[in-house]
Design a protein around this motif. Structure first.
Motif, PDB file in Angstrom:
ATOM      1  N   ALA A  13      46.013  39.233  29.317  1.00  0.00           N
ATOM      2  CA  ALA A  13      45.889  37.881  30.163  1.00  0.00           C
ATOM      3  C   ALA A  13      45.469  36.709  29.166  1.00  0.00           C
ATOM      4  O   ALA A  13      46.007  35.694  29.284  1.00  0.00           O
ATOM      5  CB  ALA A  13      44.952  38.119  31.417  1.00  0.00           C
ATOM      6  N   GLU A  14      44.253  36.984  28.611  1.00  0.00           N
ATOM      7  CA  GLU A  14      43.719  35.710  27.684  1.00  0.00           C
ATOM      8  C   GLU A  14      44.867  35.548  26.462  1.00  0.00           C
ATOM      9  O   GLU A  14      44.800  34.565  25.995  1.00  0.00           O
ATOM     10  CB  GLU A  14      42.236  36.216  27.428  1.00  0.00           C
ATOM     11  CG  GLU A  14      41.316  36.235  28.327  1.00  0.00           C
ATOM     12  CD  GLU A  14      40.056  36.557  28.062  1.00  0.00           C
ATOM     13  OE1 GLU A  14      40.091  37.016  26.697  1.00  0.00           O
ATOM     14  OE2 GLU A  14      39.113  36.687  28.870  1.00  0.00           O
ATOM     15  N   ARG A  44      50.377  47.904  43.603  1.00  0.00           N
ATOM     16  CA  ARG A  44      51.828  47.461  44.227  1.00  0.00           C
ATOM     17  C   ARG A  44      51.823  45.905  44.132  1.00  0.00           C
ATOM     18  O   ARG A  44      52.475  45.445  45.028  1.00  0.00           O
ATOM     19  CB  ARG A  44      51.704  47.907  45.607  1.00  0.00           C
ATOM     20  CG  ARG A  44      51.455  49.393  45.842  1.00  0.00           C
ATOM     21  CD  ARG A  44      51.364  50.233  47.100  1.00  0.00           C
ATOM     22  NE  ARG A  44      51.188  51.399  47.147  1.00  0.00           N
ATOM     23  CZ  ARG A  44      51.300  52.097  48.311  1.00  0.00           C
ATOM     24  NH1 ARG A  44      51.413  51.393  49.638  1.00  0.00           N
ATOM     25  NH2 ARG A  44      50.911  53.309  48.417  1.00  0.00           N
ATOM     26  N   VAL A  45      51.680  45.319  42.875  1.00  0.00           N
ATOM     27  CA  VAL A  45      51.834  43.928  42.709  1.00  0.00           C
ATOM     28  C   VAL A  45      52.336  43.668  41.312  1.00  0.00           C
ATOM     29  O   VAL A  45      51.972  44.565  40.470  1.00  0.00           O
ATOM     30  CB  VAL A  45      50.868  43.087  43.164  1.00  0.00           C
ATOM     31  CG1 VAL A  45      50.419  43.073  44.661  1.00  0.00           C
ATOM     32  CG2 VAL A  45      49.536  43.346  42.230  1.00  0.00           C
ATOM     33  N   LYS A  46      52.869  42.686  41.044  1.00  0.00           N
ATOM     34  CA  LYS A  46      53.444  42.092  39.702  1.00  0.00           C
ATOM     35  C   LYS A  46      51.934  41.230  39.150  1.00  0.00           C
ATOM     36  O   LYS A  46      51.500  40.429  39.851  1.00  0.00           O
ATOM     37  CB  LYS A  46      54.498  41.335  39.446  1.00  0.00           C
ATOM     38  CG  LYS A  46      55.961  42.230  39.977  1.00  0.00           C
ATOM     39  CD  LYS A  46      56.171  43.375  38.777  1.00  0.00           C
ATOM     40  CE  LYS A  46      56.625  42.769  37.715  1.00  0.00           C
ATOM     41  NZ  LYS A  46      56.772  43.879  36.765  1.00  0.00           N
ATOM     42  N   VAL A  55      53.444  36.753  27.991  1.00  0.00           N
ATOM     43  CA  VAL A  55      53.528  36.932  29.552  1.00  0.00           C
ATOM     44  C   VAL A  55      52.456  35.931  30.284  1.00  0.00           C
ATOM     45  O   VAL A  55      51.494  35.235  29.319  1.00  0.00           O
ATOM     46  CB  VAL A  55      52.882  38.260  29.786  1.00  0.00           C
ATOM     47  CG1 VAL A  55      53.747  39.397  29.503  1.00  0.00           C
ATOM     48  CG2 VAL A  55      51.636  38.582  29.011  1.00  0.00           C
ATOM     49  N   THR A  56      52.753  35.633  31.312  1.00  0.00           N
ATOM     50  CA  THR A  56      51.715  34.788  32.055  1.00  0.00           C
ATOM     51  C   THR A  56      51.381  35.290  33.344  1.00  0.00           C
ATOM     52  O   THR A  56      52.104  36.188  33.728  1.00  0.00           O
ATOM     53  CB  THR A  56      52.466  33.375  32.391  1.00  0.00           C
ATOM     54  OG1 THR A  56      53.653  33.687  33.337  1.00  0.00           O
ATOM     55  CG2 THR A  56      52.586  32.659  31.128  1.00  0.00           C
ATOM     56  N   LEU A  57      50.197  35.255  33.702  1.00  0.00           N
ATOM     57  CA  LEU A  57      49.640  35.632  34.972  1.00  0.00           C
ATOM     58  C   LEU A  57      50.452  35.173  36.291  1.00  0.00           C
ATOM     59  O   LEU A  57      50.844  33.882  36.439  1.00  0.00           O
ATOM     60  CB  LEU A  57      48.379  35.410  35.253  1.00  0.00           C
ATOM     61  CG  LEU A  57      47.240  36.137  34.175  1.00  0.00           C
ATOM     62  CD1 LEU A  57      45.814  35.548  34.491  1.00  0.00           C
ATOM     63  CD2 LEU A  57      47.163  37.656  34.838  1.00  0.00           C
ATOM     64  N   THR A  58      50.727  36.278  37.067  1.00  0.00           N
ATOM     65  CA  THR A  58      51.251  35.794  38.549  1.00  0.00           C
ATOM     66  C   THR A  58      50.116  35.267  39.479  1.00  0.00           C
ATOM     67  O   THR A  58      48.819  35.527  38.904  1.00  0.00           O
ATOM     68  CB  THR A  58      51.973  37.019  39.005  1.00  0.00           C
ATOM     69  OG1 THR A  58      50.812  37.986  39.473  1.00  0.00           O
ATOM     70  CG2 THR A  58      53.092  37.688  38.422  1.00  0.00           C
ATOM     71  N   GLY A  61      47.914  38.176  39.516  1.00  0.00           N
ATOM     72  CA  GLY A  61      47.195  38.483  38.307  1.00  0.00           C
ATOM     73  C   GLY A  61      45.951  37.626  38.159  1.00  0.00           C
ATOM     74  O   GLY A  61      44.958  38.080  37.752  1.00  0.00           O
ATOM     75  N   ASN A  62      46.188  36.302  38.377  1.00  0.00           N
ATOM     76  CA  ASN A  62      44.952  35.314  38.454  1.00  0.00           C
ATOM     77  C   ASN A  62      43.817  35.677  39.321  1.00  0.00           C
ATOM     78  O   ASN A  62      42.513  35.693  38.778  1.00  0.00           O
ATOM     79  CB  ASN A  62      45.387  33.971  38.886  1.00  0.00           C
ATOM     80  CG  ASN A  62      46.080  33.232  37.582  1.00  0.00           C
ATOM     81  OD1 ASN A  62      45.312  33.105  36.609  1.00  0.00           O
ATOM     82  ND2 ASN A  62      47.203  32.937  37.788  1.00  0.00           N
ATOM     83  N   VAL A  63      44.074  36.303  40.299  1.00  0.00           N
ATOM     84  CA  VAL A  63      43.008  36.932  41.433  1.00  0.00           C
ATOM     85  C   VAL A  63      42.315  38.118  40.747  1.00  0.00           C
ATOM     86  O   VAL A  63      41.076  38.331  40.466  1.00  0.00           O
ATOM     87  CB  VAL A  63      43.617  37.132  42.732  1.00  0.00           C
ATOM     88  CG1 VAL A  63      42.730  37.963  43.591  1.00  0.00           C
ATOM     89  CG2 VAL A  63      43.988  36.030  43.451  1.00  0.00           C
ATOM     90  N   LEU A  64      43.271  38.842  40.106  1.00  0.00           N
ATOM     91  CA  LEU A  64      42.595  40.022  39.429  1.00  0.00           C
ATOM     92  C   LEU A  64      41.665  39.512  38.193  1.00  0.00           C
ATOM     93  O   LEU A  64      40.889  40.243  38.156  1.00  0.00           O
ATOM     94  CB  LEU A  64      43.740  41.295  38.867  1.00  0.00           C
ATOM     95  CG  LEU A  64      43.254  42.355  38.736  1.00  0.00           C
ATOM     96  CD1 LEU A  64      42.343  42.924  39.465  1.00  0.00           C
ATOM     97  CD2 LEU A  64      44.342  43.359  37.965  1.00  0.00           C
TER      98      LEU A  64
END
Length: 280
Positions: A13-14, A44-46, A55-58, A61-64
């Motif tokens: 992510a970083e 069960r998510v992208k 790559v960029t966070l969905t 993904g930002n929540v995670l």
């Protein structure tokens, strides 16, 4: 979810890249990709959107990533509390080269007298990159002149610094309006903008701008008679041994904020540093 999978996810992510994360962690790329896929399958998510640049966070993904930072933070704190001899607290601060040159070493010199069992890292970069690093959890806090995203960050400490015009000795600014302005190459640098604003108010005639990436190069350029610059007073006066330049303290001051990311829980090391700053 395993903590190690979250650690890998945080790196991807970083760094916005599976391959860069694999290289930094010393893994082969397929293993990193598989760990990310396992996380996505479990949740069960992208978590990422793939593109030509990496790559960029969905949104998920930002929540995670928010939870991942909190989990890793709590794990590190638990280690330092349970076994302080083996696991030390740490804090990572960001600032521009100019801000970090004198003021920050002075602050940490006093801070570490109170908190000896702590590792300190200072990262220097331009304003935009520092805010990105803070946003992604790479930094605990940043010394900066006015944050761009006030809703994402909060200011916990502020100070004002005097600024000084540095010029070669015998330079007659009132008569010589074709000066060369020695500035940082970062167009968002507050000292660069102050230098250009000073030139405009002083009616300099179409001044030449010479850009450098380092503070030492800027000082050396003035020392060699190439032009003039504006820097914080503490930086200028810390180099009083340079006999070929002269100093003129200006009436303007610059506001420097210490900003952190808005979040529910702060690292203990960051909380200690904030309390220290607020006492100074």
């Amino acid at each position: 979810m395993e903590s190690h999978d979250l650690w890998i996810f945080k790196h991807v992510a970083e760094l916005h890249s599976v391959s860069k994360a694999a290289e930094k962690l010393g893994y082969v790329q397929p293993n990193v990709s598989q760990r990310i896929k396992s996380l996505e399958d479990e949740l069960r998510v992208k978590l990422f959107m793939r593109n030509n640049r990496g790559v960029t966070l969905t949104e998920k993904g930002n929540v995670l990533l928010e939870y991942t930072n909190q989990i890793i933070l709590l794990m590190d704190e638990a280690k330092s509390v349970i076994s302080p001899q083996k696991w030390r607290e740490s804090i990572t601060i960001g600032a521009s080269q100019t801000i970090s040159a004198v003021r920050i070493p002075q602050l940490f010199s006093s801070f570490l007298k109170e908190h000896k069992n702590m590792d300190v890292k200072v990262r220097t970069n331009d304003k935009q990159r520092l805010q990105e690093m803070l946003s992604y959890g790479e930094l605990d806090g940043v010394f900066i002149n006015s944050a761009d995203n006030s809703s994402q960050f909060e200011t916990v400490y502020r100070y004002f610094e005097k600024i000084v015009l540095i010029s070669p000795k015998h330079s007659q600014l009132e008569k010589q309006h074709d000066q060369t302005l020695i500035v940082n190459s970062d167009i968002n640098c507050i000292y660069r903008n102050k230098m250009i604003d000073f030139a405009n108010k002083s009616y300099f005639h179409d001044p030449t701008i010479m850009e450098f990436d380092s503070l030492e190069s800027i000082l050396q350029a003035v020392h060699d008679g190439l032009g003039i610059t504006i820097l914080p007073a503490d930086v200028a006066y810390n180099r009083k041994e340079i006999k070929t330049v002269q100093y003129q303290e200006l009436s303007d001051t610059i506001m420097i904020d210490f900003i952190i990311k808005r979040r529910k829980q702060k690292p203990q090391s960051l909380t200690k540093f904030i309390r220290f700053l607020q006492r100074t």
